[in-house]
Design a protein around this motif. Sequence first.
Motif, PDB file in Angstrom:
ATOM      1  N   ASP A   1       0.762  -1.282   0.068  1.00 40.75           N
ATOM      2  CA  ASP A   1      -0.072  -0.136   0.024  1.00 40.75           C
ATOM      3  C   ASP A   1       1.219   0.923  -0.004  1.00 40.75           C
ATOM      4  OD1 ASP A   1      -2.764  -1.112   0.040  1.00 40.75           O
ATOM      5  OD2 ASP A   1      -2.026  -2.138   2.121  1.00 40.75           O
ATOM      6  N   ARG A   2       0.700   2.148  -0.928  1.00 37.86           N
ATOM      7  CA  ARG A   2       1.170   3.396  -1.136  1.00 37.86           C
ATOM      8  C   ARG A   2       0.538   4.858  -0.985  1.00 37.86           C
ATOM      9  NH1 ARG A   2       6.519   2.931  -2.147  1.00 37.86           N
ATOM     10  NH2 ARG A   2       7.315   4.665  -2.226  1.00 37.86           N
ATOM     11  N   ASN A   3      -0.740   4.157  -1.243  1.00 37.90           N
ATOM     12  CA  ASN A   3      -2.198   5.667  -0.850  1.00 37.90           C
ATOM     13  C   ASN A   3      -2.154   5.299   0.730  1.00 37.90           C
ATOM     14  OD1 ASN A   3      -0.754   6.679  -3.301  1.00 37.90           O
ATOM     15  ND2 ASN A   3      -2.638   5.289  -4.584  1.00 37.90           N
ATOM     16  N   ILE A   4      -2.300   5.477   1.569  1.00 36.86           N
ATOM     17  CA  ILE A   4      -2.629   5.597   2.637  1.00 36.86           C
ATOM     18  C   ILE A   4      -3.030   7.247   3.592  1.00 36.86           C
ATOM     19  CG2 ILE A   4      -2.169   4.716   5.243  1.00 36.86           C
ATOM     20  CD1 ILE A   4       0.224   3.672   4.080  1.00 36.86           C
ATOM     21  N   ALA A   5      -4.441   7.139   3.787  1.00 34.31           N
ATOM     22  CA  ALA A   5      -5.343   7.701   4.599  1.00 34.31           C
ATOM     23  C   ALA A   5      -5.523   7.341   5.771  1.00 34.31           C
ATOM     24  CB  ALA A   5      -6.582   7.401   3.637  1.00 34.31           C
TER      25      ALA A   5
END
Length: 334
Positions: free
Chosen positions: A177-181
Amino acid sequence: MNITIYDVAREANVSMATVSRVVNGNPNVKPATRKKVLEVIERLGYRPNAVARGLASKKTTTVGVIIPDIASPFFAELARGIEDIATMYKYNIILSNSDQNKDKELQLLNNMLGKQVDGIVFMGGNITEEHVAEFEKSPAPIVLAGSIEETKKIPSVNIDYEKAAYDVVTDFISKGDRNIAFVTGPLHEPINVAKKLSGYKRALEENGIDYHEEYVFEGDYTYDSGIEAIEYLIGLEEKPSAIYVGSDEMALGVIHGAEDKGYNIPKDFEVVSSDNTRLSLMVRPTLTTVVQPLYDIGAVAMRLLTKYMNKEKVDNHIVVLPHRIEYRNSTKNK
């Protein structure tokens, strides 16, 4: 008619001092005398006057507990730990709900001190300079539980919230995961901005991932703000693949809000929460979460307070308990 210690002494044909020793558990009473006094106490229905005993001993054996929201599973579990240790050490509890309102918190603090409590366990999201000033001039010791006070002047018991957030985000990254909210509680609270958000940012930076402000949503710990968060996040041009949430209740809102829009957890969004309250096992899929030892935080805070109240030696006034991540079904297997 109120039964007094004098009535018990007269009926048992002993001195009031002997009755007092029996009531207070003093071992210097003959077994036969103790048995006779206890039988009279039971027969007359005598109840020691806690106020009078407090005046005599300068102790009320009462502890004040100020809690932001008694309905919250998070704070309820902390309170259980406090209560159990208080009972073990023969202290009574006065529990007050502050509603996360600073003026009410300070008013409750002064009310409890006015009742001559021997000590206070305080829980609150935003410990201000005004709080610290009141704590420092308190005649009774105060210990914080699950609450951050940045100057570290006031005794406290917590986990390392910065490291916990760092561990969650690092784990997301290790799975690709690289788009982590990050769905956080109010950012004016130090536990969120100075600890959890800081750990979130550090994990991104150490892994060469840029911090994007649009991936951070500020909620208020409630289920509804979790629903608002996921509605915002799925509206982004580039949706996150993983979401770290600052409370279990908000995480339930995130999961239900996503499922209501036709998304699958964890296929479309992995979700990790922060508290490991009983809510984490009630939702489907069950919630992967940072395990805060909530009961232990309350119990250790109360034990620390007993040390201050009894003038015992305290080696470390800032206690940091261990945490871990409990993997369940809201995240993918590695």
